[in-house]
Design a protein around this motif. Structure first.
Motif, short mmCIF file in Angstrom:
data_model
loop_
_atom_site.label_atom_id
_atom_site.label_comp_id
_atom_site.label_asym_id
_atom_site.label_seq_id
_atom_site.Cartn_x
_atom_site.Cartn_y
_atom_site.Cartn_z
N SER A 39 0.85 -1.13 -0.10
CA SER A 39 0.02 -0.10 -0.11
C SER A 39 0.66 1.30 0.06
O SER A 39 0.39 2.38 -0.40
CB SER A 39 -0.82 -0.03 1.25
OG SER A 39 -0.41 0.04 2.54
N GLY A 40 2.12 1.11 0.43
CA GLY A 40 3.04 2.25 0.33
C GLY A 40 2.77 3.36 1.09
O GLY A 40 1.57 3.40 2.17
N SER A 41 3.32 4.45 1.31
CA SER A 41 2.94 5.50 2.07
C SER A 41 1.71 6.33 1.35
O SER A 41 1.53 6.32 0.39
CB SER A 41 3.92 6.61 1.96
OG SER A 41 4.31 7.01 0.55
N GLN A 42 0.96 6.75 2.34
CA GLN A 42 -0.30 7.17 1.98
C GLN A 42 -0.09 8.85 1.76
O GLN A 42 0.62 9.28 3.08
CB GLN A 42 -1.46 6.92 2.73
CG GLN A 42 -1.65 5.30 2.57
CD GLN A 42 -2.17 4.91 1.28
OE1 GLN A 42 -3.10 5.68 0.49
NE2 GLN A 42 -1.67 3.89 0.67
N THR A 43 -0.73 9.68 1.21
CA THR A 43 -0.54 10.92 0.86
C THR A 43 -2.06 11.72 0.97
O THR A 43 -2.86 11.07 0.38
CB THR A 43 0.24 11.61 -0.26
OG1 THR A 43 -0.40 11.24 -1.35
CG2 THR A 43 1.85 11.22 -0.14
N PRO A 44 -2.16 12.62 1.46
CA PRO A 44 -3.35 13.29 1.58
C PRO A 44 -4.08 13.92 0.25
O PRO A 44 -3.17 14.09 -0.64
CB PRO A 44 -3.19 14.77 2.39
CG PRO A 44 -1.78 14.69 2.74
CD PRO A 44 -1.19 13.59 2.40
N PHE A 45 -5.27 13.72 -0.16
CA PHE A 45 -5.72 13.86 -1.10
C PHE A 45 -5.87 15.16 -1.37
O PHE A 45 -6.23 16.05 -0.57
CB PHE A 45 -7.33 13.46 -1.40
CG PHE A 45 -7.77 13.82 -2.49
CD1 PHE A 45 -7.56 13.19 -3.87
CD2 PHE A 45 -8.63 15.15 -2.53
CE1 PHE A 45 -8.07 13.64 -5.01
CE2 PHE A 45 -9.19 15.51 -3.84
CZ PHE A 45 -8.98 14.86 -4.86
N ILE A 46 -5.24 15.98 -2.61
CA ILE A 46 -5.22 17.14 -2.93
C ILE A 46 -5.63 17.43 -4.58
O ILE A 46 -4.87 16.65 -5.38
CB ILE A 46 -3.83 18.00 -2.61
CG1 ILE A 46 -3.41 17.70 -1.37
CG2 ILE A 46 -3.62 19.34 -3.28
CD1 ILE A 46 -2.00 18.47 -0.90
N SER A 47 -6.86 18.12 -4.85
CA SER A 47 -7.33 17.77 -5.91
C SER A 47 -6.32 18.08 -7.10
O SER A 47 -6.30 17.35 -8.26
CB SER A 47 -8.54 18.92 -6.18
OG SER A 47 -9.23 18.97 -7.41
N TYR A 48 -5.48 19.29 -7.26
CA TYR A 48 -4.81 19.65 -8.22
C TYR A 48 -3.54 18.65 -8.53
O TYR A 48 -3.15 18.58 -9.61
CB TYR A 48 -4.21 21.26 -8.15
CG TYR A 48 -3.17 21.40 -7.00
CD1 TYR A 48 -1.96 21.16 -7.44
CD2 TYR A 48 -3.48 21.78 -5.93
CE1 TYR A 48 -0.90 21.39 -6.36
CE2 TYR A 48 -2.43 21.97 -4.90
CZ TYR A 48 -1.20 21.66 -5.15
OH TYR A 48 -0.37 21.96 -4.10
N GLU A 49 -3.11 18.09 -7.34
CA GLU A 49 -1.86 17.09 -7.42
C GLU A 49 -2.54 15.76 -7.97
O GLU A 49 -1.88 15.09 -8.76
CB GLU A 49 -1.36 16.81 -6.10
CG GLU A 49 -0.49 17.74 -5.61
CD GLU A 49 0.19 17.74 -4.07
OE1 GLU A 49 0.13 16.39 -3.61
OE2 GLU A 49 0.70 18.57 -3.65
#
Length: 142
Positions: A39-49
């Motif tokens: 699953s790896g590292s999770q990052t916050p959802f950011i629309s433009y990214e």
């Protein structure tokens, strides 16, 4: 006789070196794909990214996207603003004007698992289902 032994030693040395590099390549390949498959590292959802990011970026944002945004009930315009243009569009009947259709966003690829996608099902332009699926699963769903 002495030169024959010397030639054998050189051949054995070359075989040993080649074997070492083949083994090392296999270990590095396994480590790389093990890390990718996890699953790896999770990052916050950011629309433009999400919109500008690659498949790996999307893959790491999936969990936060689903937790932080209630996608069920959103309309096509809201999804398009949040996630951007879909990678694939599918209609259940093949008619592009159909009221029952799917948008897919490709999130990652693995040699072992295939393409992983965010799968969004719309009925009458409203989201009714959101899930993470693999290409092989998509073929059985559709």
């Amino acid at each position: 006789m002495n030169s024959l032994n010397k030639s054998r030693k050189i051949i054995i040395l070359i075989i040993g070196i080649v074997s070492f590099f083949i083994l090392l390549s296999g270990v590095l390949f396994a480590i790389y794909f093990r890390a990718f498959l996890s699953s790896g590292s999770q990052t916050p959802f950011i629309s433009y990214e999400w919109k500008e990011g690659d498949r790996t970026t999307r893959h790491t944002m999936y969990d936060d996207l689903v937790k932080s945004n209630n996608l069920i009930g959103m309309n096509t315009e809201e999804i398009n603003q949040l996630l951007g243009k879909c990678d694939e569009y599918h209609s259940t009947t093949g008619n592009m004007d159909d009221a029952d259709y799917y948008w897919d966003y490709i999130m990652g690829y693995s040699v072992f698992k295939g393409h992983e996608m965010l799968y969004i099902h719309f009925e009458n332009d409203i989201v009714t289902e959101v899930s993470r699926v693999r290409v092989n699963d998509l073929q059985t769903i559709r």
